[in-house]
Design a protein around this motif. Sequence first.
Motif, PDB file in Angstrom:
ATOM      1  N   SER A   1      -4.232  17.714   4.613  1.00  0.00           N
ATOM      2  CA  SER A   1      -4.987  18.026   3.410  1.00  0.00           C
ATOM      3  C   SER A   1      -4.107  17.794   2.199  1.00  0.00           C
ATOM      4  CB  SER A   1      -5.452  19.489   3.441  1.00  0.00           C
ATOM      5  OG  SER A   1      -6.293  19.789   2.340  1.00  0.00           O
ATOM      6  N   ASN A   2      -4.701  17.467   1.062  1.00  0.00           N
ATOM      7  CA  ASN A   2      -3.902  17.228  -0.132  1.00  0.00           C
ATOM      8  C   ASN A   2      -2.972  18.397  -0.419  1.00  0.00           C
ATOM      9  OD1 ASN A   2      -3.253  15.853  -2.767  1.00  0.00           O
ATOM     10  ND2 ASN A   2      -4.127  17.766  -3.526  1.00  0.00           N
ATOM     11  N   ASN A   3      -3.507  19.607  -0.348  1.00  0.00           N
ATOM     12  CA  ASN A   3      -2.691  20.812  -0.509  1.00  0.00           C
ATOM     13  C   ASN A   3      -3.211  21.862   0.469  1.00  0.00           C
ATOM     14  OD1 ASN A   3      -4.994  20.739  -2.516  1.00  0.00           O
ATOM     15  ND2 ASN A   3      -4.423  22.892  -2.683  1.00  0.00           N
ATOM     16  N   CYS A   4      -2.632  23.024   0.451  1.00  0.00           N
ATOM     17  CA  CYS A   4      -2.995  24.030   1.462  1.00  0.00           C
ATOM     18  C   CYS A   4      -3.619  25.255   0.803  1.00  0.00           C
ATOM     19  CB  CYS A   4      -1.766  24.421   2.272  1.00  0.00           C
ATOM     20  SG  CYS A   4      -2.147  24.864   3.992  1.00  0.00           S
ATOM     21  N   GLY A   5      -4.526  25.004  -0.149  1.00  0.00           N
ATOM     22  CA  GLY A   5      -5.207  26.099  -0.810  1.00  0.00           C
ATOM     23  C   GLY A   5      -4.269  26.909  -1.688  1.00  0.00           C
ATOM     24  N   VAL A   6      -4.653  28.136  -1.959  1.00  0.00           N
ATOM     25  CA  VAL A   6      -3.809  29.074  -2.695  1.00  0.00           C
ATOM     26  C   VAL A   6      -3.724  30.344  -1.870  1.00  0.00           C
ATOM     27  CG1 VAL A   6      -4.483  28.099  -4.922  1.00  0.00           C
ATOM     28  CG2 VAL A   6      -5.740  30.047  -4.015  1.00  0.00           C
ATOM     29  N   ASP A   7      -2.897  31.261  -2.282  1.00  0.00           N
ATOM     30  CA  ASP A   7      -2.760  32.509  -1.541  1.00  0.00           C
ATOM     31  C   ASP A   7      -4.109  33.222  -1.458  1.00  0.00           C
ATOM     32  OD1 ASP A   7       0.149  32.579  -1.035  1.00  0.00           O
ATOM     33  OD2 ASP A   7       0.266  32.567  -3.208  1.00  0.00           O
ATOM     34  N   GLY A   8      -4.587  33.407  -0.224  1.00  0.00           N
ATOM     35  CA  GLY A   8      -5.825  34.136  -0.008  1.00  0.00           C
ATOM     36  C   GLY A   8      -7.090  33.344  -0.199  1.00  0.00           C
TER      37      GLY A   8
ATOM     38  N   GLY B   1      -9.137  29.306   0.533  1.00  0.00           N
ATOM     39  CA  GLY B   1      -9.084  28.000   1.172  1.00  0.00           C
ATOM     40  C   GLY B   1      -8.195  28.043   2.403  1.00  0.00           C
ATOM     41  N   LEU B   2      -7.416  26.996   2.604  1.00  0.00           N
ATOM     42  CA  LEU B   2      -6.519  26.953   3.759  1.00  0.00           C
ATOM     43  C   LEU B   2      -5.450  28.029   3.707  1.00  0.00           C
ATOM     44  CD1 LEU B   2      -6.111  23.096   4.179  1.00  0.00           C
ATOM     45  CD2 LEU B   2      -7.114  24.671   5.854  1.00  0.00           C
ATOM     46  N   GLY B   3      -5.263  28.638   2.534  1.00  0.00           N
ATOM     47  CA  GLY B   3      -4.327  29.750   2.426  1.00  0.00           C
ATOM     48  C   GLY B   3      -4.681  30.909   3.328  1.00  0.00           C
ATOM     49  N   VAL B   4      -5.965  31.037   3.678  1.00  0.00           N
ATOM     50  CA  VAL B   4      -6.411  32.094   4.599  1.00  0.00           C
ATOM     51  C   VAL B   4      -5.812  31.880   5.987  1.00  0.00           C
ATOM     52  CG1 VAL B   4      -8.433  33.070   5.751  1.00  0.00           C
ATOM     53  CG2 VAL B   4      -8.551  32.497   3.325  1.00  0.00           C
ATOM     54  N   LEU B   5      -5.886  30.645   6.483  1.00  0.00           N
ATOM     55  CA  LEU B   5      -5.321  30.331   7.801  1.00  0.00           C
ATOM     56  C   LEU B   5      -3.799  30.369   7.763  1.00  0.00           C
ATOM     57  CD1 LEU B   5      -7.609  27.340   8.882  1.00  0.00           C
ATOM     58  CD2 LEU B   5      -7.680  29.684   9.737  1.00  0.00           C
ATOM     59  N   LEU B   6      -3.232  29.920   6.660  1.00  0.00           N
ATOM     60  CA  LEU B   6      -1.779  29.897   6.533  1.00  0.00           C
ATOM     61  C   LEU B   6      -1.203  31.307   6.575  1.00  0.00           C
ATOM     62  CD1 LEU B   6       0.396  27.671   6.025  1.00  0.00           C
ATOM     63  CD2 LEU B   6       0.280  28.313   3.628  1.00  0.00           C
ATOM     64  N   ALA B   7      -1.808  32.221   5.832  1.00  0.00           N
ATOM     65  CA  ALA B   7      -1.312  33.596   5.782  1.00  0.00           C
ATOM     66  C   ALA B   7      -1.420  34.288   7.130  1.00  0.00           C
ATOM     67  CB  ALA B   7      -2.085  34.385   4.723  1.00  0.00           C
TER      68      ALA B   7
ATOM     69  N   SER C   1       0.363  16.413   0.090  1.00  0.00           N
ATOM     70  CA  SER C   1       1.120  15.833  -1.017  1.00  0.00           C
ATOM     71  C   SER C   1       1.532  16.853  -2.063  1.00  0.00           C
ATOM     72  CB  SER C   1       0.297  14.723  -1.697  1.00  0.00           C
ATOM     73  OG  SER C   1      -0.857  15.250  -2.317  1.00  0.00           O
ATOM     74  N   TYR C   2       1.096  18.127  -1.895  1.00  0.00           N
ATOM     75  CA  TYR C   2       1.320  19.086  -2.969  1.00  0.00           C
ATOM     76  C   TYR C   2       1.376  20.495  -2.399  1.00  0.00           C
ATOM     77  CZ  TYR C   2       0.304  21.536  -7.418  1.00  0.00           C
ATOM     78  OH  TYR C   2       0.348  22.350  -8.504  1.00  0.00           O
ATOM     79  N   VAL C   3       2.467  21.195  -2.687  1.00  0.00           N
ATOM     80  CA  VAL C   3       2.571  22.595  -2.285  1.00  0.00           C
ATOM     81  C   VAL C   3       1.761  23.469  -3.231  1.00  0.00           C
ATOM     82  CG1 VAL C   3       4.140  24.532  -1.935  1.00  0.00           C
ATOM     83  CG2 VAL C   3       4.822  22.235  -1.205  1.00  0.00           C
ATOM     84  N   GLY C   4       1.817  23.151  -4.527  1.00  0.00           N
ATOM     85  CA  GLY C   4       0.949  23.790  -5.499  1.00  0.00           C
ATOM     86  C   GLY C   4       1.239  25.251  -5.750  1.00  0.00           C
ATOM     87  N   GLU C   5       0.144  26.029  -5.871  1.00  0.00           N
ATOM     88  CA  GLU C   5       0.251  27.426  -6.284  1.00  0.00           C
ATOM     89  C   GLU C   5       0.438  28.385  -5.111  1.00  0.00           C
ATOM     90  OE1 GLU C   5       0.334  27.925  -9.534  1.00  0.00           O
ATOM     91  OE2 GLU C   5       0.010  25.766  -9.775  1.00  0.00           O
ATOM     92  N   ASN C   6       0.588  27.861  -3.904  1.00  0.00           N
ATOM     93  CA  ASN C   6       0.615  28.713  -2.719  1.00  0.00           C
ATOM     94  C   ASN C   6       2.044  29.161  -2.410  1.00  0.00           C
ATOM     95  OD1 ASN C   6       0.371  29.818  -0.106  1.00  0.00           O
ATOM     96  ND2 ASN C   6      -1.442  28.583   0.276  1.00  0.00           N
ATOM     97  N   LYS C   7       2.368  30.369  -2.796  1.00  0.00           N
ATOM     98  CA  LYS C   7       3.713  30.895  -2.564  1.00  0.00           C
ATOM     99  C   LYS C   7       3.997  31.091  -1.077  1.00  0.00           C
ATOM    100  CE  LYS C   7       3.993  33.282  -7.019  1.00  0.00           C
ATOM    101  NZ  LYS C   7       4.138  34.585  -7.708  1.00  0.00           N
ATOM    102  N   GLU C   8       2.981  31.463  -0.312  1.00  0.00           N
ATOM    103  CA  GLU C   8       3.177  31.661   1.125  1.00  0.00           C
ATOM    104  C   GLU C   8       3.470  30.335   1.812  1.00  0.00           C
ATOM    105  OE1 GLU C   8       3.430  33.543   4.888  1.00  0.00           O
ATOM    106  OE2 GLU C   8       3.739  34.172   2.803  1.00  0.00           O
ATOM    107  N   PHE C   9       2.848  29.259   1.347  1.00  0.00           N
ATOM    108  CA  PHE C   9       3.123  27.920   1.854  1.00  0.00           C
ATOM    109  C   PHE C   9       4.609  27.607   1.656  1.00  0.00           C
ATOM    110  CE2 PHE C   9       1.606  23.198   1.378  1.00  0.00           C
ATOM    111  CZ  PHE C   9       2.391  22.836   2.458  1.00  0.00           C
TER     112      PHE C   9
END
Length: 251
Positions: free
Chosen positions: A51-58, A60-66, A76-84
């Motif tokens: 995926s281009n990025n992994c959502g944000v904390d809590g 999109g994909l941030g839900v699965l990541l957390a 291509s982008y870590v972005g605003e997701n601190k947990e990522f």
Amino acid sequence: MDKVCASAVEAVADIPDRASLAVGGFGLSGVPTVLIQAVYEQGATALEVVSNNCGVDGRGLGVLLAAGRISRVTGSYVGENKEFARQYLSGELEVELVPQGTLAERLRAGGAGVPAFYTPAGVGTQVADGGLPWRYTTDGTVALASPPKETREFAGRTYVLEHAITTDFALVRAWRGDRHGNLVLRKASANFNPLAAMAGRITVAEVEELVEPGELDPDAVHVPGVFVQRVVELTGEQAADKAMEKRTVRV
């Protein structure tokens, strides 16, 4: 030909552990949040996400990541997701960072049956030469680095060989869709969704509005139904639930 599933839970029920997923969206625009939540509830783990990025904390994909359910991310982008960032730097998550245009073309090529292609993006950098950290150890040293890639010269310019991406499943979101899987996207949501849809062997689309076959203008279709195997109709509440990464106000 009717590809409509009764629910998002039913549509993703057969996604197994360690499956690869291409997921549409850019930031939080056009992200298939309902399908992602269904995967979370279903329980699949050790997922390899493209995926281009992994959502944000809590979100999109941030839900699965957390929840620790993603083992590898190609993006291509870590972005605003601190947990990522935390998981990557602590060695919990393997990450392949790819130039954004290259990532888009790798997905498109996978869907088009093109096994690989040459691009000038990344020539002279670790993208081509190798050495990009894919996984760290807990002490911050590099446990796994990217390998060097083949390069070739065309008309006096150097290009790097990039391989196409195909995945076991793809999760995408569309504005309108019909029962045959034809999809129309709206404005910024027409980002990585068509490319992810092409790359998945089984593509699941959540649609804000479901229409009957023949109602969509063929010239307006962004994703032909041949690329889509399952369709989930969203409720009005689900369709309206569109978060923003950052809200800015001009004075």
